[in-house]
Design a protein around this motif. Structure first.
Motif, PDB file in Angstrom:
ATOM      1  N   ILE A 349       0.822  -1.216   0.000  1.00  0.00           N
ATOM      2  CA  ILE A 349       0.000   0.000   0.000  1.00  0.00           C
ATOM      3  C   ILE A 349       0.854   1.264   0.000  1.00  0.00           C
ATOM      4  CG2 ILE A 349      -1.971  -1.155   1.049  1.00  0.00           C
ATOM      5  CD1 ILE A 349      -0.461   1.274   3.281  1.00  0.00           C
ATOM      6  N   PHE A 350       2.084   1.172   0.490  1.00  0.00           N
ATOM      7  CA  PHE A 350       2.954   2.347   0.470  1.00  0.00           C
ATOM      8  C   PHE A 350       3.358   2.706  -0.963  1.00  0.00           C
ATOM      9  CE2 PHE A 350       3.965   0.384   4.717  1.00  0.00           C
ATOM     10  CZ  PHE A 350       3.175   1.267   5.441  1.00  0.00           C
ATOM     11  N   PRO A 365      -0.897   7.440   4.743  1.00  0.00           N
ATOM     12  CA  PRO A 365      -0.681   6.074   5.236  1.00  0.00           C
ATOM     13  C   PRO A 365      -0.976   5.974   6.730  1.00  0.00           C
ATOM     14  CG  PRO A 365       1.410   7.239   5.157  1.00  0.00           C
ATOM     15  CD  PRO A 365       0.355   8.214   4.687  1.00  0.00           C
ATOM     16  N   SER A 366      -1.429   4.822   7.157  1.00  0.00           N
ATOM     17  CA  SER A 366      -1.538   4.499   8.572  1.00  0.00           C
ATOM     18  C   SER A 366      -0.794   3.181   8.793  1.00  0.00           C
ATOM     19  CB  SER A 366      -3.001   4.340   9.003  1.00  0.00           C
ATOM     20  OG  SER A 366      -3.687   5.569   8.926  1.00  0.00           O
ATOM     21  N   PHE A 367       0.044   3.135   9.814  1.00  0.00           N
ATOM     22  CA  PHE A 367       0.865   1.953  10.051  1.00  0.00           C
ATOM     23  C   PHE A 367       0.086   0.859  10.776  1.00  0.00           C
ATOM     24  CE2 PHE A 367       4.118   5.436  10.007  1.00  0.00           C
ATOM     25  CZ  PHE A 367       4.637   5.110   8.757  1.00  0.00           C
ATOM     26  N   SER A 368       0.599  -0.346  10.686  1.00  0.00           N
ATOM     27  CA  SER A 368      -0.048  -1.487  11.330  1.00  0.00           C
ATOM     28  C   SER A 368       0.045  -1.363  12.851  1.00  0.00           C
ATOM     29  CB  SER A 368       0.590  -2.789  10.858  1.00  0.00           C
ATOM     30  OG  SER A 368       1.995  -2.759  11.070  1.00  0.00           O
ATOM     31  N   ILE A 376      -4.509   2.726   3.996  1.00  0.00           N
ATOM     32  CA  ILE A 376      -4.592   4.054   3.400  1.00  0.00           C
ATOM     33  C   ILE A 376      -5.839   4.744   3.949  1.00  0.00           C
ATOM     34  CG2 ILE A 376      -4.930   5.347   1.248  1.00  0.00           C
ATOM     35  CD1 ILE A 376      -3.458   3.008  -0.170  1.00  0.00           C
ATOM     36  N   HIS A 377      -5.673   5.998   4.369  1.00  0.00           N
ATOM     37  CA  HIS A 377      -6.783   6.752   4.961  1.00  0.00           C
ATOM     38  C   HIS A 377      -7.221   7.882   4.035  1.00  0.00           C
ATOM     39  CE1 HIS A 377      -9.272   8.702   8.011  1.00  0.00           C
ATOM     40  NE2 HIS A 377      -8.791   9.829   7.529  1.00  0.00           N
ATOM     41  N   LEU A 378      -8.536   8.067   3.933  1.00  0.00           N
ATOM     42  CA  LEU A 378      -9.121   9.174   3.187  1.00  0.00           C
ATOM     43  C   LEU A 378     -10.084   9.941   4.080  1.00  0.00           C
ATOM     44  CD1 LEU A 378     -10.196   7.390  -0.155  1.00  0.00           C
ATOM     45  CD2 LEU A 378      -8.012   8.524   0.324  1.00  0.00           C
ATOM     46  N   SER A 379      -9.927  11.267   4.138  1.00  0.00           N
ATOM     47  CA  SER A 379     -10.948  12.142   4.712  1.00  0.00           C
ATOM     48  C   SER A 379     -11.581  12.868   3.527  1.00  0.00           C
ATOM     49  CB  SER A 379     -10.328  13.161   5.691  1.00  0.00           C
ATOM     50  OG  SER A 379      -9.773  12.512   6.804  1.00  0.00           O
TER      51      SER A 379
END
Length: 477
Positions: A349-350, A365-368, A376-379
């Protein structure tokens, strides 16, 4: 750099500022999913105009600037009604969600210091999806944070596990509406009832959703109760510089009554200067953000905010459908607002994030953590509406490109370095990692995937230490 001996030409200064901004993310493009919430040029310009009119007014002393006191009381009245609070609900304007959360924790700590002085080591119970600001508050105010894993499929707080974690030292509990991470709403009714039953302060973190969710409810969404209609909710935070589109920084922290709110304040007169009374964390602060928030809410109006909510709801649904239609991607949880997180079991995903950045999109990105994979984060914002199909098309291209890229090379090199020098020595020589990752002169490389892979491979404690070391090096002249 030093202060110039003579004043510089204003145009030269603006030219230099423009040059400094050339590598910043273009938030006006509608291709950014975070950091800036863009309502369009008209509302932005209006907010800036009001901001500038009150830029120099100082909210340090409301007796000197009664206009700011009136604006703050008006604003709190609007927001408490929006969140179904009665006339007893009190609150204050703050610089952002972090300050609002800090104040709620500080208020709870001081309330229990007075009412239960036998509690010497106060604790607060947090779902693992609770915003990092709660842990910052724990660090600042000497409250132990007890983290409870969320349900691994729904990502909602676990009420029964929370119940098992309550001790005689527990003073504070929290839930999110929704969580920033997966955009799901915690079982606030059950959590707040548990807190009320056990005499514990409960805070609803509605920084992301407090303004928008009431509109979703009006549009027919089944939005669970999270606000002051629940008797167990002691305090609540809601940001305005997100989906209310007011200039930063703008948030409100609300309390069920003035007696609870009193404990967030600070007063001091045991020195030779003026008596200090601070309702919030800051002392001196510009009146600009407050006036702009007050004005933008009135300028946009309720019906327009409802229309905005409809557009964002539709954009979120279209993007979600596009992600779910891609065979290599899947959504985490069942998002209930405009926040999505998604991942893949067979594509890095990176690399996807880098490929999207190359195509002009900014995604986070958000880590494990605790069994949840990196994602992956979306606002999703009003400015993203109308660009959904382009986003999905580029996302599919990015996934295909990411499949062809190598992974793990830098992770292996870093592991060799750590094995040779040890963890502590490796941390102290963080510059070696930066050089290995291609970071030079304060500039980040075009591709961040190798660095993100390394951070994701570290345990959270090591990751935090590494980020502190690296950040400490960036903020240096």
């Amino acid at each position: 750099m030093q202060i110039p001996s003579a004043g510089m030409d204003r145009d030269a200064i603006f030219d230099q500022l423009t040059e400094y901004k050339k590598d910043d993310v273009d938030w006006t493009s509608g291709r950014v999913f975070g950091y800036v919430f863009d309502p369009g040029a008209d509302i932005l310009a209006f907010g800036k105009e009001v901001y500038n009119r009150f830029l120099t007014e100082n909210a340090l002393d409301f007796t000197v600037y009664p206009s700011l006191l009136r604006l703050e009381n008006d604003l709190v009245a609007m927001i408490r009604r929006h969140l179904r609070g009665n006339d007893q609900v009190a609150g204050n304007f703050t610089s952002g969600g972090t300050e609002s959360i800090l104040l709620a924790v500080k208020a709870a700590r001081d309330y229990f210091r007075e009412h239960k002085p036998e509690i010497e080591n106060p604790e607060m119970i947090l779902p693992s999806t609770a915003h990092a600001a709660f842990h910052k508050a724990a660090h600042y105010f000497g409250v132990k944070a007890v983290t409870v894993p969320v349900d691994p499929k729904t990502f909602r707080a676990d009420v029964e596990e929370t119940r098992r974690c309550i001790t005689a030292e527990t003073i504070f509990m929290a839930g999110s509406a929704p969580s920033y991470t997966q955009g799901v709403i915690d079982p606030i009714a059950e959590l707040s009832a548990l807190a009320e039953e056990r005499g514990i302060w409960f805070h609803t973190d509605a920084c992301m959703g407090g303004f928008l969710l009431p509109y979703f409810r009006r549009l027919g969404r089944d939005v669970p109760d999270f606000d002051f209609v629940l008797p167990g909710v002691s305090s609540l935070s809601v940001d305005l510089h997100k989906y209310a589109y007011t200039p930063k920084g703008a948030s409100v922290v609300l309390y069920r009554n003035p007696e609870l709110r009193k404990y967030q304040m600070f007063a001091f007169s045991r020195w030779l200067g003026y008596t200090m009374i601070n309702p919030t964390v800051q002392s001196t602060k510009s009146g600009g953000p407050l006036a702009a928030a007050w004005a933008v809410l009135r300028y946009v109006g309720d019906e327009n905010y409802l229309s905005f909510a409809q557009k964002k709801m539709a954009a979120t649904q279209r993007i979600r459908q596009g992600i779910e239609a891609a065979g290599d991607l899947y959504i985490l949880g069942d998002p209930e607002m405009t926040l999505l997180s998604f991942s893949s079991d067979n594509v890095n995903i990176f690399h996807i994030i880098d490929e999207m950045r190359i195509r002009g999109w900014y995604i986070q990105p958000s880590f494990s953590f605790q069994g949840t994979c990196a994602n992956i984060h979306l606002s999703i914002n009003l400015s993203n509406a109308g660009r959904e199909d382009a986003f999905v098309a580029d996302l599919n291209k990015s996934v295909e490109a990411a499949k062809k890229l190598p992974s793990g090379t830098l992770v292996k090199e870093v592991q060799k370095m750590m094995d040779a020098s040890g963890r502590q020595a490796f941390l102290e020589n963080a510059g070696d990692l930066l050089a290995l990752a291609g970071v030079a002169g304060g500039a980040m490389p075009e591709r961040m995937a190798p660095i993100n892979e390394v951070l994701d491979a570290m345990d959270p404690e090591m990751r935090e230490k590494m980020l502190l070391e690296v950040t400490n090096r960036f903020f240096h002249p």
